[in-house]
Design a protein around this motif. Structure first.
Motif, PDB file in Angstrom:
ATOM      1  N   CYS A   1     112.837  48.676  60.394  1.00 51.01           N
ATOM      2  CA  CYS A   1     112.347  48.057  61.809  1.00 51.01           C
ATOM      3  C   CYS A   1     111.410  49.256  62.229  1.00 51.01           C
ATOM      4  O   CYS A   1     110.559  49.047  63.036  1.00 51.01           O
ATOM      5  CB  CYS A   1     113.608  48.276  62.682  1.00 51.01           C
TER       6      CYS A   1
ATOM      7  N   GLY B   1     121.067  47.485  71.071  1.00 48.80           N
ATOM      8  CA  GLY B   1     119.734  47.438  70.631  1.00 48.80           C
ATOM      9  C   GLY B   1     119.139  45.956  70.333  1.00 48.80           C
ATOM     10  O   GLY B   1     118.264  45.774  70.839  1.00 48.80           O
TER      11      GLY B   1
ATOM     12  N   TRP C   1     118.757  44.571  73.882  1.00 51.45           N
ATOM     13  CA  TRP C   1     117.409  45.182  74.402  1.00 51.45           C
ATOM     14  C   TRP C   1     115.989  44.397  73.770  1.00 51.45           C
ATOM     15  O   TRP C   1     115.200  44.336  74.364  1.00 51.45           O
ATOM     16  CB  TRP C   1     117.272  46.800  74.103  1.00 51.45           C
ATOM     17  N   ALA C   2     116.077  44.286  72.324  1.00 58.43           N
ATOM     18  CA  ALA C   2     115.046  43.739  71.789  1.00 58.43           C
ATOM     19  C   ALA C   2     114.935  42.270  72.318  1.00 58.43           C
ATOM     20  O   ALA C   2     113.651  41.797  72.402  1.00 58.43           O
ATOM     21  CB  ALA C   2     115.432  43.818  70.172  1.00 58.43           C
TER      22      ALA C   2
ATOM     23  N   TRP D   1     108.314  48.777  71.033  1.00 61.88           N
ATOM     24  CA  TRP D   1     109.197  49.760  71.043  1.00 61.88           C
ATOM     25  C   TRP D   1     110.508  49.231  70.876  1.00 61.88           C
ATOM     26  O   TRP D   1     111.493  50.003  70.608  1.00 61.88           O
ATOM     27  CB  TRP D   1     108.827  50.607  72.418  1.00 61.88           C
ATOM     28  N   SER D   2     110.843  48.024  71.203  1.00 64.47           N
ATOM     29  CA  SER D   2     112.192  47.537  71.042  1.00 64.47           C
ATOM     30  C   SER D   2     112.301  47.459  69.601  1.00 64.47           C
ATOM     31  O   SER D   2     113.620  47.592  69.129  1.00 64.47           O
ATOM     32  CB  SER D   2     112.179  46.084  71.659  1.00 64.47           C
TER      33      SER D   2
ATOM     34  N   VAL E   1     113.416  50.961  68.643  1.00 67.13           N
ATOM     35  CA  VAL E   1     114.681  50.970  69.319  1.00 67.13           C
ATOM     36  C   VAL E   1     115.556  50.620  67.929  1.00 67.13           C
ATOM     37  O   VAL E   1     116.744  51.086  67.643  1.00 67.13           O
ATOM     38  CB  VAL E   1     114.989  50.542  70.467  1.00 67.13           C
TER      39      VAL E   1
ATOM     40  N   VAL F   1     115.923  52.892  65.246  1.00 66.19           N
ATOM     41  CA  VAL F   1     116.720  53.996  65.494  1.00 66.19           C
ATOM     42  C   VAL F   1     118.379  53.878  65.386  1.00 66.19           C
ATOM     43  O   VAL F   1     119.095  54.418  65.016  1.00 66.19           O
ATOM     44  CB  VAL F   1     116.362  54.668  66.937  1.00 66.19           C
ATOM     45  N   VAL F   2     118.536  52.367  66.096  1.00 65.85           N
ATOM     46  CA  VAL F   2     120.128  51.811  65.816  1.00 65.85           C
ATOM     47  C   VAL F   2     120.354  51.921  64.321  1.00 65.85           C
ATOM     48  O   VAL F   2     121.377  52.436  64.053  1.00 65.85           O
ATOM     49  CB  VAL F   2     119.971  50.366  66.594  1.00 65.85           C
TER      50      VAL F   2
END
Length: 123
Positions: A20, A83, A86-87, A94-95, A98, A101-102
């Motif tokens: 990701c 996450g 949000w995506a 940027w989703s 994220v 990062v998740v």
């Protein structure tokens, strides 16, 4: 908790996170690969929840604090859902970052859960 299953989960979460991140940094929006990898992480976490509910009843008890372990597990279960939500709402590169990062955060949390279950002694 099963040690090899925890190791598999950490590896899957790391791979999902790295995929990701790479796709996000090259400008890709969330797609089936990125969301699917995070869904796989979530499914493995749900399986881990079932395993850790059953494990103490069959004699596989944690060496550390069970409450601390479950706080990590419940938090880790919520991260991929947040996450992915949000995506799906904000479809930008940027989703995807994220989601990466998740994945990495869940890998770290799983590693810590393994320490609590197998290594950490109760004071």
């Amino acid at each position: 908790m099963i040690e090899w299953f925890t190791a598999v989960q950490v590896i899957v979460a790391l791979l999902a996170g790295l995929i990701c991140l790479v796709l996000g940094f090259i400008g890709k929006q969330p797609n089936d690969l990125t969301l699917g990898s995070i869904v796989l992480v979530e499914l493995l976490l749900i399986a881990q929840l079932v395993v850790t509910i059953v494990a103490p009843t069959v004699g596989n008890e944690p060496s550390g604090s069970l409450a601390e372990f479950y706080i990590y597990l419940i938090s880790a279960l919520l991260l991929p859902v947040a996450g992915a939500f949000w995506a799906l709402i904000e479809r930008s590169r940027w989703s995807t970052v994220v989601l990466g990062v998740v994945g990495l955060a869940v890998a770290v949390m799983l590693y810590r859960m393994g320490q609590i279950w197998f290594v950490q002694g109760t004071p």
